[in-house]
Enzyme design. Structure first.
Site, short mmCIF file in Angstrom:
data_model
loop_
_atom_site.label_atom_id
_atom_site.label_comp_id
_atom_site.label_asym_id
_atom_site.label_seq_id
_atom_site.Cartn_x
_atom_site.Cartn_y
_atom_site.Cartn_z
CG PHE A 1 12.31 10.19 17.04
CD1 PHE A 1 12.91 9.13 17.68
CD2 PHE A 1 10.92 10.27 17.06
CE1 PHE A 1 12.15 8.16 18.33
CE2 PHE A 1 10.16 9.31 17.70
CZ PHE A 1 10.77 8.26 18.35
CG ASP B 1 5.90 22.81 1.29
OD1 ASP B 1 5.28 21.83 1.72
OD2 ASP B 1 5.40 23.95 1.18
NE ARG C 1 6.55 16.54 4.49
CZ ARG C 1 5.55 17.27 4.97
NH1 ARG C 1 4.82 18.02 4.16
NH2 ARG C 1 5.28 17.24 6.25
NE ARG D 1 17.86 -20.39 -5.93
CZ ARG D 1 18.51 -21.23 -5.14
NH1 ARG D 1 19.83 -21.33 -5.18
NH2 ARG D 1 17.83 -21.98 -4.29
CD GLN E 1 7.75 -13.89 -1.30
OE1 GLN E 1 7.97 -13.33 -0.24
NE2 GLN E 1 7.30 -15.11 -1.38
CB ILE E 2 12.64 -11.82 -6.41
CG1 ILE E 2 11.33 -11.32 -7.04
CG2 ILE E 2 13.60 -12.30 -7.49
CD1 ILE E 2 11.47 -10.15 -7.98
CD GLU F 1 12.78 15.32 5.72
OE1 GLU F 1 12.33 16.07 4.85
OE2 GLU F 1 13.99 15.04 5.83
N GLY F 2 7.22 13.73 7.96
CA GLY F 2 5.78 13.62 7.75
C GLY F 2 5.44 12.22 7.30
CB THR F 3 3.36 9.55 8.89
OG1 THR F 3 2.16 10.33 8.99
CG2 THR F 3 4.10 9.55 10.22
C1 LIG Z 1 14.98 7.52 12.23
C2 LIG Z 1 14.21 8.78 12.44
C3 LIG Z 1 14.78 10.00 12.06
C4 LIG Z 1 14.09 11.21 12.26
N1 LIG Z 1 14.70 12.40 11.96
C5 LIG Z 1 14.09 13.57 12.34
C6 LIG Z 1 14.78 14.81 12.21
O1 LIG Z 1 15.93 14.88 11.74
N2 LIG Z 1 14.16 15.94 12.66
C7 LIG Z 1 12.90 15.93 13.20
O2 LIG Z 1 12.42 16.98 13.58
N3 LIG Z 1 12.21 14.75 13.31
C8 LIG Z 1 12.78 13.58 12.91
N4 LIG Z 1 12.12 12.38 13.05
C9 LIG Z 1 10.76 12.38 13.59
C10 LIG Z 1 9.69 12.01 12.57
O3 LIG Z 1 9.53 13.04 11.64
C11 LIG Z 1 8.41 11.69 13.36
O4 LIG Z 1 8.63 10.47 14.04
C12 LIG Z 1 7.20 11.59 12.45
O5 LIG Z 1 6.86 12.86 11.94
C13 LIG Z 1 5.98 11.00 13.16
O6 LIG Z 1 5.77 11.57 14.39
P1 LIG Z 1 5.55 10.64 15.68
O7 LIG Z 1 6.65 9.65 15.69
O8 LIG Z 1 5.37 11.50 16.87
O9 LIG Z 1 4.22 9.86 15.37
P2 LIG Z 1 2.72 10.36 15.72
O10 LIG Z 1 2.55 11.77 15.28
O11 LIG Z 1 2.45 10.04 17.15
O12 LIG Z 1 1.86 9.43 14.79
C14 LIG Z 1 1.52 8.08 15.12
C15 LIG Z 1 0.65 7.52 13.99
O13 LIG Z 1 -0.57 8.28 13.89
C16 LIG Z 1 -0.70 8.80 12.58
N5 LIG Z 1 -1.33 10.12 12.66
C17 LIG Z 1 -0.94 11.17 13.43
N6 LIG Z 1 -1.77 12.20 13.24
C18 LIG Z 1 -2.70 11.81 12.33
C19 LIG Z 1 -3.84 12.42 11.72
N7 LIG Z 1 -4.16 13.70 11.99
N8 LIG Z 1 -4.57 11.70 10.85
C20 LIG Z 1 -4.23 10.42 10.55
N9 LIG Z 1 -3.18 9.78 11.10
C21 LIG Z 1 -2.43 10.47 11.98
C22 LIG Z 1 0.71 8.88 12.03
O14 LIG Z 1 0.72 8.89 10.61
C23 LIG Z 1 1.31 7.61 12.61
O15 LIG Z 1 0.96 6.52 11.83
C24 LIG Z 1 12.78 11.17 12.81
C25 LIG Z 1 12.19 9.94 13.16
C26 LIG Z 1 12.90 8.77 12.99
C27 LIG Z 1 12.26 7.48 13.44
#
Ligand SMILES: Cc1cc2nc3c(=O)[nH]c(=O)nc-3n(C[C@H](O)[C@H](O)[C@H](O)COP(=O)(O)OP(=O)(O)OC[C@H]3O[C@@H](n4cnc5c(N)ncnc54)[C@H](O)[C@@H]3O)c2cc1C
Length: 392
Positions: free
Chosen positions: A156, A240, A243, A268, A339-340, A366-368
């Site tokens: 990714f 930091d 993001r 509209r 929706q609008i 960059e961190g979910t």
């Molecule tokens: C289009 C795209 C571009 C990207 N670009 C980059 C890039 O340039 N460089 C790079 O290094 N990465 C990149 N990524 C990776 C991205 O940062 C990761 O996909 C993201 O950090 C989530 O990791 P994962 O997909 O392994 O999900 P997982 O870590 O497997 O998480 C799955 C789910 O579980 C949740 N979860 C995980 N741990 C916990 C916890 N402790 N508590 C609660 N919930 C949790 C997550 O929030 C998520 O909802 C990219 C991803 C995409 C899709």
């Protein structure tokens, strides 16, 4: 004139980016989305107008105009094209390792080429088995004389195949957890380095997202950033600061969708009047605008903090809050924009369905959003508000 947080010089540069976005990038946005091709012409627009320079100090060939303006630039572009905004955000993401941990020699070797846009950068932390839990990475770097030998893969990675330089994290001590991670600059022509494949995806389709492989990949020891074992700390310090770039992208998408929905609602008509005169539509628009403004408050505050030299836990928390709020606002607001527009919102002829698809990724990379909440709560737990209990 409307109230503005920017000073006159910053406003001038913001207006330049806004004009480029409207005249040169916006008209290409739908095509970029449809073609799934990386927009080199947009990179050229940035190069010609020194837009990459917004992210670098004057000593490194940039404009030295600071963090707030660089976030505003990403926001302006994202109002019309999220893929093009991401090119700016990732140039910063891929440069931050050098900015924060690079020696004088390393910075002079690479950053001027990134500041001019001659080279593009990328940041490679994630692996197939380690995203949120990045310390679980398996890519290794073994020292051999004046070189490191990297083995493993990254998944990714934005700018895969178009970047000239990758900031890569690998384990120099595989059993030491996050204390065993080190950071390296890997140039695209390093022997043993390859881009194995690119991923088709929901949105930001013009941006490449790919898998990198390191098969006995040889990198000069002089390319290591900081000391061995410092990589995880570097990776987190980068995030930091990067993001908020995603937050700016999210906010731009949200504002672009709001602006489009507003203009649409004025023209509209249903039940004999423009839908903007129906109170339920008015409520949506009012909420969308208010949410964008609230998100902007957090984002610009972060930019001002960084420009004022704030660092440490306070910056970490502000960064996570900006990303969390802007990402959630982008998803909610773009959904309402669709929706609008009703049925027209759902079809490709109108841009809001693209905005909605593009918004989703800002809640993931960059961190979910879950990870941002963990970061914010962790920082809160360190703060003391005991006076409230004392007075009870
Ligand atoms: C289009 C795209 C571009 C990207 N670009 C980059 C890039 O340039 N460089 C790079 O290094 N990465 C990149 N990524 C990776 C991205 O940062 C990761 O996909 C993201 O950090 C989530 O990791 P994962 O997909 O392994 O999900 P997982 O870590 O497997 O998480 C799955 C789910 O579980 C949740 N979860 C995980 N741990 C916990 C916890 N402790 N508590 C609660 N919930 C949790 C997550 O929030 C998520 O909802 C990219 C991803 C995409 C899709």
């Amino acid at each position: 004139m409307a109230w503005d947080v920017l000073d006159p010089e910053q406003r001038e540069l913001r207006d330049l980016v806004r004009t480029l976005a409207r005249e040169r990038i916006g008209p290409r946005a739908a095509e970029i989305d449809e073609s799934h091709e990386f927009p080199w012409d947009v990179v050229e627009v940035y190069r010609e107008n020194d837009i990459f320079g917004l992210f670098y100090t004057e000593e490194l060939g940039g404009l030295g105009t600071g963090a707030l303006l660089s976030l505003v630039a990403i926001e302006e572009v994202a109002k019309v094209c999220a893929t093009s905004a991401l090119i700016l955000a990732v140039q910063e993401l891929g440069s931050l390792g050098l900015k924060l941990a690079g020696s004088e020699e390393q910075q002079q070797r690479w950053l001027p080429r990134l500041a001019s846009g001659e080279w593009l950068a990328a940041y490679a932390l994630t692996e197939s088995g380690s995203g949120s839990d990045s310390a679980a990475m398996r890519t290794t770097a073994r020292r051999e004389g004046d070189e490191y030998v990297l083995d493993g893969s990254k998944r990714f990675i934005t700018n895969a195949g178009v970047a000239n330089l990758y900031t890569v994290f690998a384990k120099t001590e595989p059993d030491a957890g996050h204390a065993g991670i080190s950071a390296f600059v890997v140039e695209a022509d390093a022997p043993g380095f390859a881009v194995a494949r690119l991923e088709p995806k929901m949105g930001i389709s013009g941006s490449t997202t790919g898998e990198l492989t390191f098969d006995g990949c040889r990198v000069p020891a002089a390319n290591r950033l900081g000391d061995e074992g410092e990589g995880f700390r570097i990776a987190m310090r980068i995030l930091d600061r990067s993001r908020p770039g995603v937050a700016a992208q999210a906010l731009g998408i949200a504002q672009g969708a709001t602006d489009y929905a507003l203009e649409y609602a004025k023209t509209r008509e249903t039940m004999g009047r423009p839908i903007v005169q129906h109170q339920l539509i008015q409520a949506k628009l009012a909420d969308m605008e208010t949410e964008c403004e609230a998100a902007r408050g957090l984002l610009y505050r972060f930019g001002q903090m960084l420009d004022a030299g704030v660092d440490g836990p306070e910056l970490t928390k502000a960064s996570a809050m900006a990303k969390l709020k802007c990402g959630d606002v982008a998803m909610a607001v773009t959904t309402e924009a669709v929706q609008i527009l009703g049925g027209y919102g759902y079809i490709r002829e109108y841009p809001v369905e693209r905005f909605m698809r593009d918004a989703k990724i800002t809640q993931i990379y960059e961190g979910t959003q879950e990870v941002q909440r963990l970061v914010i709560a962790r920082e809160m737990a360190r703060e003391s508000r005991a006076f409230l209990l004392a007075g009870a």
